[in-house]
Design an enzyme around this catalytic site. Structure first.
Site, short mmCIF file in Angstrom:
data_model
loop_
_atom_site.label_atom_id
_atom_site.label_comp_id
_atom_site.label_asym_id
_atom_site.label_seq_id
_atom_site.Cartn_x
_atom_site.Cartn_y
_atom_site.Cartn_z
N ALA A 152 3.46 5.71 -3.07
CA ALA A 152 4.68 6.42 -3.41
C ALA A 152 4.93 6.41 -4.92
O ALA A 152 5.37 7.41 -5.50
CB ALA A 152 5.87 5.78 -2.69
N GLY B 280 0.82 -1.21 0.00
CA GLY B 280 0.00 0.00 0.00
C GLY B 280 0.85 1.25 0.00
O GLY B 280 0.59 2.21 -0.74
N ASP B 281 1.88 1.27 0.82
CA ASP B 281 2.79 2.42 0.89
C ASP B 281 3.54 2.62 -0.42
O ASP B 281 3.65 3.74 -0.92
CB ASP B 281 3.79 2.23 2.03
CG ASP B 281 3.15 2.36 3.39
OD1 ASP B 281 2.79 3.48 3.78
OD2 ASP B 281 3.01 1.33 4.07
N THR B 282 4.09 1.53 -0.96
CA THR B 282 4.91 1.68 -2.15
C THR B 282 4.08 2.01 -3.38
O THR B 282 4.55 2.73 -4.27
CB THR B 282 5.77 0.42 -2.39
OG1 THR B 282 4.93 -0.75 -2.37
CG2 THR B 282 6.82 0.28 -1.31
#
Length: 394
Positions: A170, A165-167
């Site tokens: 980003a 989810g974070d990557t």
């Protein structure tokens, strides 16, 4: 290795994964990334990772210069504002409203730097009824639809072994920055990029929403398969798992020949894409029975001979020894300041004219580049830096 973004300066604020991974991507492409860390321990990512020695920081911190700045006091906020005034891009992944609370709202920053591109990453975006809620990547995966469909159908929702989810957030943030740079080149105008964790996950959910809207169909967990897409699965050989993807009529016919069972390609149960989808479980059992009589090397050789998409299920150990990874330099060895020579993934994607790469190792401690950056960008000398230290601004 100057990189395609060698004339771009980025100030990276925030911590943990989404903002810093966006900074890593831009830094790998050549941008001068100045990471603002809180004085003291710095970014918590410095302590993340597996094993006794934490080395994940060496990847996400590469190609960056670290300065410290106490953003919770006026002196630190003023210092950050001066740095941002010299930047092309600002990355931040604080809770919405935090920059505004510090007097660093986009409106204020654009007064001094109208061409500034501000990439904002948060759980739910900068507006909407959930915008003031705390959000992590895992929550974005859950609300974006990812978690519900991952895992086996008889078990609770599972997760990937990485913070996808974070990557994803980003990566979309990075894409936004690149598009905004193109717009600025034509107009001189900066802008704000609003990237939410849950929306980044939603973007890769394929037909999940329209399938529900049009057909009333809700995707469920299906383990190692995609329902109706067959054969495409991980099968068991004598000495381990092996992935085969033959979910195409012509390719399946070749697989049937490789198995020594060419008649399967003419069997009404398996002849067409739709038929194979309806009989997916039975077909997987047939293939698994066949692979179970062979080693991984034997199955791999047959897949190559018959031109069937297939591959070994790799761990990191397999990757670092693989000749194709070596030939393409997918994994490189970096001389780090904290852990000596260290293997890690190379910069990606590959450029023919402006190659990306790792130009500098991750900074070993927060603020290690204070003197260098403050002198270079702000013309500060030792006395100025001493005053900042006395004020606890750095």
């Amino acid at each position: 290795m100057s990189g395609a973004l060698s004339d771009i300066r980025v100030v990276e604020m925030g911590q943990l994964l989404a903002g810093p991974f966006c900074g890593q991507l831009l830094g790998d492409m050549g941008a001068d990334v100045i990471k603002i860390e809180p004085p003291g321990a710095g970014d918590p990512m410095r302590l993340w990772g597996q094993g006794d020695e934490k080395v994940q920081w060496e990847v996400i911190g590469r190609n960056k210069r670290s300065v410290t700045c106490n953003l919770r006091i006026p002196e630190g906020q003023a210092l950050a504002r001066k740095l941002i005034a010299k930047a092309d891009v600002l990355i931040e992944n604080f809770k919405p409203g935090t920059l505004e609370k510090w007097g660093l709202s986009p409106e204020e920053l654009h007064k001094e730097n109208p061409g500034l591109i501000i990439a904002r990453m948060s759980g739910y975006g900068q507006y909407g009824p959930y915008s003031d809620r705390a959000g992590f990547g895992g929550i974005g995966e859950a609300m974006g639809g990812w978690r519900y469909i991952v895992g086996d159908p008889d078990r609770p929702p599972a997760r990937m072994g990485v913070s996808i989810g974070d990557t994803l957030c980003a990566t979309y943030g990075c894409m936004g920055v690149l598009a905004a740079l193109h717009h600025r080149e034509k107009t001189g105008e900066g802008q704000v990029i609003d990237t939410a964790l849950y929306e980044a996950v939603l973007q890769v959910m394929e037909g999940l929403v329209p399938e529900y809207d049009y057909n009333g169909f809700i995707r469920e967990r299906s383990g190692s398969i995609l329902p109706g897409i067959a054969p495409s699965n991980v099968y068991s050989c004598k000495n381990g798992p092996f992935m085969i993807g033959a979910n195409n009529d012509a390719i399946f016919a070749r697989l049937a020949k490789a198995m020594g069972q060419p008649e399967l390609a003419e069997d009404p149960r398996y002849k067409t894409h739709l038929a194979r989808g309806k009989n997916q479980t039975e077909l997987d059992e047939l293939i698994n029975a066949w692979t179970g009589t062979l080693t991984i090397d034997e199955v791999d050789a047959l897949m190559i001979e018959y031109s069937i998409p297939a591959g070994r299920v790799y761990t990191a150990r397999d990757m670092v020894d693989d000749p194709h990874f070596k030939a393409r330099e997918a994994i490189i060895e970096v001389e780090t300041d904290g852990h000596g020579k260290l293997k890690m993934q190379n910069a990606f994607p590959k450029f023919s004219a402006t190659p990306s790469g790792v130009r500098r190792p991750a900074p070993t401690s927060p603020g290690i580049h204070n003197a260098e950056v403050f002198a270079e960008l702000l013309g500060m000398g030792e006395d100025d830096i001493a005053r900042l230290q006395e004020a606890e601004a750095i």
